[in-house]
Design an enzyme around this catalytic site. Structure first.
Site, PDB file in Angstrom:
ATOM      1  N   LYS A 291       0.819  -1.181   0.000  1.00  0.00           N
ATOM      2  CA  LYS A 291       0.000   0.000   0.000  1.00  0.00           C
ATOM      3  C   LYS A 291       0.863   1.245   0.000  1.00  0.00           C
ATOM      4  O   LYS A 291       0.445   2.315  -0.438  1.00  0.00           O
ATOM      5  CB  LYS A 291      -0.860   0.028   1.283  1.00  0.00           C
ATOM      6  CG  LYS A 291      -1.932  -1.012   1.353  1.00  0.00           C
ATOM      7  CD  LYS A 291      -2.680  -0.816   2.687  1.00  0.00           C
ATOM      8  CE  LYS A 291      -3.728  -1.852   2.922  1.00  0.00           C
ATOM      9  NZ  LYS A 291      -4.366  -1.686   4.244  1.00  0.00           N
TER      10      LYS A 291
ATOM     11  N   ASP B 225      14.492  -1.340   1.649  1.00  0.00           N
ATOM     12  CA  ASP B 225      15.501  -1.409   2.718  1.00  0.00           C
ATOM     13  C   ASP B 225      16.583  -2.426   2.410  1.00  0.00           C
ATOM     14  O   ASP B 225      17.617  -2.079   1.893  1.00  0.00           O
ATOM     15  CB  ASP B 225      14.923  -1.498   4.135  1.00  0.00           C
ATOM     16  CG  ASP B 225      13.822  -2.526   4.307  1.00  0.00           C
ATOM     17  OD1 ASP B 225      13.710  -3.423   3.474  1.00  0.00           O
ATOM     18  OD2 ASP B 225      13.097  -2.418   5.308  1.00  0.00           O
TER      19      ASP B 225
ATOM     20  N   GLY C 141      16.522  -4.625   0.153  1.00  0.00           N
ATOM     21  CA  GLY C 141      16.556  -4.864  -1.291  1.00  0.00           C
ATOM     22  C   GLY C 141      16.136  -6.275  -1.664  1.00  0.00           C
ATOM     23  O   GLY C 141      15.999  -6.609  -2.835  1.00  0.00           O
ATOM     24  N   LYS C 142      15.921  -7.116  -0.629  1.00  0.00           N
ATOM     25  CA  LYS C 142      15.565  -8.523  -0.900  1.00  0.00           C
ATOM     26  C   LYS C 142      14.234  -8.638  -1.628  1.00  0.00           C
ATOM     27  O   LYS C 142      14.084  -9.417  -2.556  1.00  0.00           O
ATOM     28  CB  LYS C 142      15.471  -9.300   0.421  1.00  0.00           C
ATOM     29  CG  LYS C 142      16.808  -9.598   1.063  1.00  0.00           C
ATOM     30  CD  LYS C 142      16.578 -10.318   2.370  1.00  0.00           C
ATOM     31  CE  LYS C 142      17.854 -10.486   3.168  1.00  0.00           C
ATOM     32  NZ  LYS C 142      17.559 -10.952   4.537  1.00  0.00           N
ATOM     33  N   THR C 143      13.265  -7.851  -1.168  1.00  0.00           N
ATOM     34  CA  THR C 143      11.936  -7.903  -1.787  1.00  0.00           C
ATOM     35  C   THR C 143      12.020  -7.461  -3.239  1.00  0.00           C
ATOM     36  O   THR C 143      11.438  -8.088  -4.119  1.00  0.00           O
ATOM     37  CB  THR C 143      10.962  -6.949  -1.060  1.00  0.00           C
ATOM     38  OG1 THR C 143      11.075  -7.191   0.329  1.00  0.00           O
ATOM     39  CG2 THR C 143       9.534  -7.164  -1.494  1.00  0.00           C
TER      40      THR C 143
ATOM     41  N   LYS D  90      16.800   2.822   2.197  1.00  0.00           N
ATOM     42  CA  LYS D  90      17.450   2.876   3.513  1.00  0.00           C
ATOM     43  C   LYS D  90      18.903   2.446   3.415  1.00  0.00           C
ATOM     44  O   LYS D  90      19.233   1.484   2.729  1.00  0.00           O
ATOM     45  CB  LYS D  90      16.713   1.947   4.483  1.00  0.00           C
ATOM     46  CG  LYS D  90      15.487   2.573   5.060  1.00  0.00           C
ATOM     47  CD  LYS D  90      15.001   1.805   6.268  1.00  0.00           C
ATOM     48  CE  LYS D  90      13.639   2.303   6.659  1.00  0.00           C
ATOM     49  NZ  LYS D  90      13.040   1.500   7.732  1.00  0.00           N
TER      50      LYS D  90
ATOM     51  N   PHE E 180      12.942   4.032  11.275  1.00  0.00           N
ATOM     52  CA  PHE E 180      11.561   3.766  10.884  1.00  0.00           C
ATOM     53  C   PHE E 180      10.846   5.093  10.657  1.00  0.00           C
ATOM     54  O   PHE E 180      10.763   5.927  11.548  1.00  0.00           O
ATOM     55  CB  PHE E 180      10.847   2.931  11.948  1.00  0.00           C
ATOM     56  CG  PHE E 180       9.596   2.308  11.412  1.00  0.00           C
ATOM     57  CD1 PHE E 180       9.645   1.108  10.709  1.00  0.00           C
ATOM     58  CD2 PHE E 180       8.367   2.925  11.577  1.00  0.00           C
ATOM     59  CE1 PHE E 180       8.494   0.536  10.179  1.00  0.00           C
ATOM     60  CE2 PHE E 180       7.207   2.367  11.054  1.00  0.00           C
ATOM     61  CZ  PHE E 180       7.274   1.172  10.356  1.00  0.00           C
TER      62      PHE E 180
END
Ligand code: HPA
Ligand code: MG
Length: 267
Positions: free
Chosen positions: A118, A187, A189-191, A215, A236
């Site tokens: 979202k 963050d 970068g894995k996703t 990040k 955060f």
């Protein structure tokens, strides 16, 4: 002074360097018919090297943000945010610049925008809007079609390498298309790495990634983000559609949540 002097080249609007980059034009300065005021013209901007463009506006670890007194924000978040980390106006101007990079890079007259929900909804809407505005003013229209994808990249509070697509994972509408993935925050970068791998199985013509925030984490992988709004410390942040347990999406600035806010909206 905003963000950083050391990295002034990343954000020069409000730094002393900005004044140095302006030149008073002699002709205008000596003209008695003109009102006595300084007339500035911008010297041609120095080209930035690719690595700097790639990192976007770099916000240093010690950037304290702006005092809440300096801006307006929804009353219901009064005690819930620590500071204004990136004001809405700065976000918007940066997105306008990113839209220009997109216009320069995409040669197709049509692009398929894949908005990661979202958190990406505001960034995506504003980026597409700026692409349209730039199209009107340059007479080079880029037709945009927007599709949405929802990902779950965290199990408990841990980022995972597995990609969990909520809803249909069939992205066959991307085949042969020029694709722009739009994500609010990157963050580890894995996703993004997993999403890119998935997208590429549908054989698009080209794929680029826009991330409003990246990040600075210790295990920062090779960046997959082609258009970075801001590189931020590993903190955060909320606002501009980024949430903490679904709260703060209705805050226009990007802010750091306070202890009170964390307690109040904890589930
Ligand atoms: N804020 C909101 N959502 C997030 C963040 C953040 O800093 N990092 C990853 N998801
Ligand atoms: Mg979230």
């Amino acid at each position: 002074m905003l963000f950083s002097l050391r990295r002034k080249q990343h954000f020069f609007l409000f730094t002393p360097q900005a004044a140095a980059d302006h030149k008073v034009t002699d002709k205008e300065d000596n003209n008695p018919l003109l009102p006595q005021r300084l007339i500035f013209t911008m010297s041609s901007p120095k080209p930035m090297d690719d690595t700097k463009v790639k990192r976007g506006i770099v916000i240093d670890d010690d950037w304290p943000g702006y005092s809440l007194d300096l801006f307006t924000y929804p009353e219901h978040y009064h005690h819930d945010i620590e500071n204004i980390y990136i004001p809405h106006g700065v976000i918007m101007n940066r997105i306008e610049r990113l839209a220009r990079y997109v216009m320069e890079d995409f040669e197709d007259s049509k692009i398929m925008v894949l908005c990661v929900l979202k958190g990406g909804y505001k960034f995506c809407a504003d980026l597409v809007e700026f692409i349209k505005v730039l199209g009107r003013s340059s007479n080079r229209y880029l037709e945009t079609r927007v599709e949405f994808i929802r990902l779950k990249s965290y199990l408990n509070d841990q980022s995972t390498e597995d990609l969990h697509i909520i809803g249909s994972s069939d992205l066959s509408f991307l085949r042969g298309k020029s694709v722009l993935i739009v994500e609010a925050i990157v963050d580890t970068g894995k996703t993004m790495k997993a999403l890119l791998k998935h997208v590429e199985t549908f054989e698009p013509k080209m794929v680029k990634v826009a991330g409003l925030l990246v990040k600075r984490v210790s295990n920062m992988a090779d960046s997959f983000t082609d258009y970075v709004g801001f590189e931020i410390p590993n903190r955060f942040v909320v606002g501009y559609a980024l949430d903490y347990n679904e709260y703060f999406r209705d805050l226009n600035h990007i802010c750091v949540i306070s202890k009170t806010g964390k307690m109040k909206y904890k589930v």
